[in-house]
Scaffold this active site. Structure first.
Site, PDB file in Angstrom:
ATOM      1  N   SER A 165       0.828  -1.213   0.000  1.00 56.37           N
ATOM      2  CA  SER A 165       0.000   0.000   0.000  1.00 56.37           C
ATOM      3  C   SER A 165       0.860   1.261   0.000  1.00 56.37           C
ATOM      4  CB  SER A 165      -0.881   0.006   1.256  1.00 56.37           C
ATOM      5  OG  SER A 165      -1.385   1.299   1.513  1.00 56.37           O
ATOM      6  N   TYR A 190      -1.716   5.476  -4.825  1.00 57.44           N
ATOM      7  CA  TYR A 190      -2.740   6.510  -4.745  1.00 57.44           C
ATOM      8  C   TYR A 190      -2.190   7.703  -5.510  1.00 57.44           C
ATOM      9  CZ  TYR A 190      -5.736   4.304  -1.211  1.00 57.44           C
ATOM     10  OH  TYR A 190      -6.607   3.477  -0.561  1.00 57.44           O
ATOM     11  N   THR A 200      -5.244   2.568  -7.494  1.00 62.69           N
ATOM     12  CA  THR A 200      -6.563   2.457  -6.856  1.00 62.69           C
ATOM     13  C   THR A 200      -7.439   3.598  -7.358  1.00 62.69           C
ATOM     14  OG1 THR A 200      -5.632   1.355  -4.948  1.00 62.69           O
ATOM     15  CG2 THR A 200      -7.770   2.406  -4.630  1.00 62.69           C
ATOM     16  N   LYS A 242      -7.327  -0.891  -9.879  1.00 61.64           N
ATOM     17  CA  LYS A 242      -7.985  -1.599  -8.770  1.00 61.64           C
ATOM     18  C   LYS A 242      -9.215  -0.807  -8.346  1.00 61.64           C
ATOM     19  CE  LYS A 242      -7.062  -3.037  -3.967  1.00 61.64           C
ATOM     20  NZ  LYS A 242      -7.743  -2.083  -3.082  1.00 61.64           N
ATOM     21  N   HIS A 301     -12.887  -2.182  -2.423  1.00 62.11           N
ATOM     22  CA  HIS A 301     -12.065  -1.692  -1.323  1.00 62.11           C
ATOM     23  C   HIS A 301     -12.481  -2.362  -0.005  1.00 62.11           C
ATOM     24  CE1 HIS A 301      -9.217   1.913  -1.050  1.00 62.11           C
ATOM     25  NE2 HIS A 301      -9.148   1.400   0.159  1.00 62.11           N
ATOM     26  N   VAL A 333     -12.934 -12.979   0.345  1.00 57.94           N
ATOM     27  CA  VAL A 333     -12.385 -14.329   0.121  1.00 57.94           C
ATOM     28  C   VAL A 333     -11.892 -14.864   1.464  1.00 57.94           C
ATOM     29  CG1 VAL A 333     -10.605 -15.676  -1.051  1.00 57.94           C
ATOM     30  CG2 VAL A 333     -11.702 -13.754  -2.245  1.00 57.94           C
TER      31      VAL A 333
HETATM   32  C1  LIG Z   1      -7.553  -1.928   6.934  1.00 61.56           C
HETATM   33  C2  LIG Z   1      -7.584  -1.851   5.437  1.00 61.56           C
HETATM   34  C3  LIG Z   1      -6.752  -0.968   4.799  1.00 61.56           C
HETATM   35  C4  LIG Z   1      -6.758  -0.898   3.400  1.00 61.56           C
HETATM   36  N1  LIG Z   1      -5.886  -0.048   2.773  1.00 61.56           N
HETATM   37  C5  LIG Z   1      -5.868  -0.001   1.427  1.00 61.56           C
HETATM   38  C6  LIG Z   1      -4.925   0.822   0.753  1.00 61.56           C
HETATM   39  O1  LIG Z   1      -4.104   1.483   1.366  1.00 61.56           O
HETATM   40  N2  LIG Z   1      -4.972   0.851  -0.596  1.00 61.56           N
HETATM   41  C7  LIG Z   1      -5.886   0.107  -1.326  1.00 61.56           C
HETATM   42  O2  LIG Z   1      -5.886   0.167  -2.547  1.00 61.56           O
HETATM   43  N3  LIG Z   1      -6.765  -0.701  -0.709  1.00 61.56           N
HETATM   44  C8  LIG Z   1      -6.773  -0.786   0.640  1.00 61.56           C
HETATM   45  N4  LIG Z   1      -7.648  -1.626   1.254  1.00 61.56           N
HETATM   46  C9  LIG Z   1      -8.527  -2.486   0.463  1.00 61.56           C
HETATM   47  C10 LIG Z   1      -7.865  -3.837   0.175  1.00 61.56           C
HETATM   48  O3  LIG Z   1      -6.814  -3.691  -0.737  1.00 61.56           O
HETATM   49  C11 LIG Z   1      -8.833  -4.855  -0.415  1.00 61.56           C
HETATM   50  O4  LIG Z   1      -9.497  -4.278  -1.501  1.00 61.56           O
HETATM   51  C12 LIG Z   1      -9.851  -5.391   0.590  1.00 61.56           C
HETATM   52  O5  LIG Z   1      -9.322  -5.443   1.885  1.00 61.56           O
HETATM   53  C13 LIG Z   1     -10.284  -6.785   0.174  1.00 61.56           C
HETATM   54  O6  LIG Z   1     -11.289  -7.263   0.997  1.00 61.56           O
HETATM   55  P1  LIG Z   1     -11.066  -8.269   2.225  1.00 61.56           P
HETATM   56  O7  LIG Z   1     -10.464  -7.462   3.312  1.00 61.56           O
HETATM   57  O8  LIG Z   1     -12.459  -8.719   2.504  1.00 61.56           O
HETATM   58  O9  LIG Z   1     -10.171  -9.400   1.768  1.00 61.56           O
HETATM   59  C14 LIG Z   1      -7.648  -1.709   2.650  1.00 61.56           C
HETATM   60  C15 LIG Z   1      -8.486  -2.616   3.318  1.00 61.56           C
HETATM   61  C16 LIG Z   1      -8.454  -2.700   4.704  1.00 61.56           C
HETATM   62  C17 LIG Z   1      -9.334  -3.704   5.382  1.00 61.56           C
END
Ligand SMILES: Cc1cc2nc3c(=O)[nH]c(=O)nc-3n(C[C@H](O)[C@H](O)[C@H](O)COP(=O)(O)O)c2cc1C
Length: 369
Positions: A107, A131, A157, A235, A259, A293
């Site tokens: 990230s 980002y 993203t 994404k 997300h 998942v």
């Molecule tokens: C705590 C947290 C922080 C996240 N931070 C980012 C991030 O910095 N950048 C991003 O593209 N997605 C971020 N995501 C989204 C994840 O990349 C992903 O799309 C998502 O967690 C997938 O779902 P799942 O948690 O059910 O496996 C974040 C998700 C969570 C739970």
């Protein structure tokens, strides 16, 4: 605690072990969390049609993503501030990804630098999640750092022109503990002092809002592509229409993602969108999916719908909180073995045997109403 035997066991431990500020930040989704729940539940609307009497004495889970081989089609989604889950944070995740021979997406909001994660990941496969900042030079610098440090793709993203509203974080006045920083964003204006914790709305979210570019358009994708030779993956795509536009704009891959339900609440579960996106791109780019998942059969269902691989977000944070690198490895090992068993029991010896005909699904929801 008993040794975890499925991903839900790690979640149980995680919920008990972290403080409220961290636990709620990692677990929560936007608003009423309809999409967070639906991401997981939607998988149950698809049932399996296994085939029998096929030799599954050797089940091979290997596949390629963007031309790189991984041992099994389950990668690590980018999640922010991993040191809040374990002191080794992204370093532990990077080591686990490398030892399990799968892909890690780092990230932009990591608490460990792009270079340090690369070192920990060694010869492993790593992609960088970008980002897009209002300040173009910051964005360009991040891409250059990722290129120099051996990241093999830029994952932009696109679902965050503004930061989604998380009620629990507002209630908790979410703050980053004072020893942690989002190290890649040199312009990070969040300050994690005591007084900032007293603000009505989380300062971390506010500063994110201030830094990220809400003017993001397809021209931004063209601009990033002109600037890097690395494959560019978008994404956050959730419609066939946008998937087609992504192909027209020359992207190399698409991650179907909402997300983890943290942006627009009430969007479709990603597994319900996947088929539409796969159909729209007509095999011209690789399609991946994340969101909800949690077990091997979920992976099987996603591949049957046409995903080349899936990515997991929260389960990795649960593994980190459990035992750092070993915990993440254990999470990956368990879901990998579940997937292997699911392949065998459905008559698939190779990932290419996983076809749409494996699925039966309720026609309760259509993404094109
Ligand atoms: C705590 C947290 C922080 C996240 N931070 C980012 C991030 O910095 N950048 C991003 O593209 N997605 C971020 N995501 C989204 C994840 O990349 C992903 O799309 C998502 O967690 C997938 O779902 P799942 O948690 O059910 O496996 C974040 C998700 C969570 C739970």
């Amino acid at each position: 605690m008993l040794k975890p035997v499925c991903l839900a066991d790690f979640e149980e431990h995680f919920l008990k072990s972290l403080d409220r500020n961290a636990r709620d930040y990692f677990s929560s989704g936007a608003n009423q969390e309809i999409t967070v729940k639906d991401n997981v539940e939607a998988f149950n609307r698809y049932r399996l049609r296994p085939r029998m009497l096929r030799d599954v004495s050797n089940v091979n889970m290997k596949t390629t993503i963007m031309g790189n081989e991984i041992d099994f089609p389950i990668g690590i989604a980018p999640t922010a501030v991993q040191k809040m889950a374990h002191p080794e944070g992204e370093v532990a995740t990077a080591r686990a990804a490398s030892s399990m021979n799968t892909c890690m997406i780092l990230s932009t909001w990591s608490t460990t630098s792009i270079e340090e994660v690369a070192q920990a990941n060694g010869s492993g496969l790593r992609w960088f999640q970008l980002y897009v900042f209002k300040d173009k030079s910051v964005t360009m610098d991040l891409i250059k750092q990722a290129e120099r440090s051996g990241y093999k793709a830029i994952v932009i993203t696109v679902d965050t022109p503004r930061v989604g509203k998380k009620l629990v974080d507002d209630r908790n006045r979410f703050y980053l503990p004072s020893h942690l920083h989002r190290v890649n964003a040199t312009t990070d204006t969040s300050d994690n002092t005591q007084s900032s914790q007293e603000a009505q709305e989380s300062l971390v979210h506010k500063s994110t809002q201030t830094m990220l570019d809400p003017k993001l358009t397809w021209d931004t994708i063209t601009w990033v592509k002109s600037f890097t030779k690395l494959p560019v993956i978008v994404k956050g795509i959730l419609t066939g229409e946008d998937a087609k536009l992504a192909v027209q704009h020359g992207v190399d891959g698409i991650i179907v993602s909402n997300h983890g339900g943290r942006q627009l609440d009430g969007v479709l579960a990603t597994i319900d969108v996947l088929g539409e996106v796969v159909e729209a791109v007509e095999g011209r780019v690789e399609v991946y999916v994340d969101g909800g998942v949690r077990q091997g059969t979920d992976v099987l269902k996603a591949l049957a719908l046409g995903a080349k691989a899936v990515f997991i977000g929260r389960p990795v944070l649960w593994g980190l909180a459990y035992q750092g690198q070993t915990g993440v490895e254990e999470v990956l090992r368990i879901i990998k073995e579940e997937f292997k068993l699911a392949m065998a029991l459905s008559g698939c010896a190779n990932v290419t045997d996983i076809q749409l005909s494996l699925l039966a699904f309720e026609k309760r929801y259509s993404s094109k109403l």
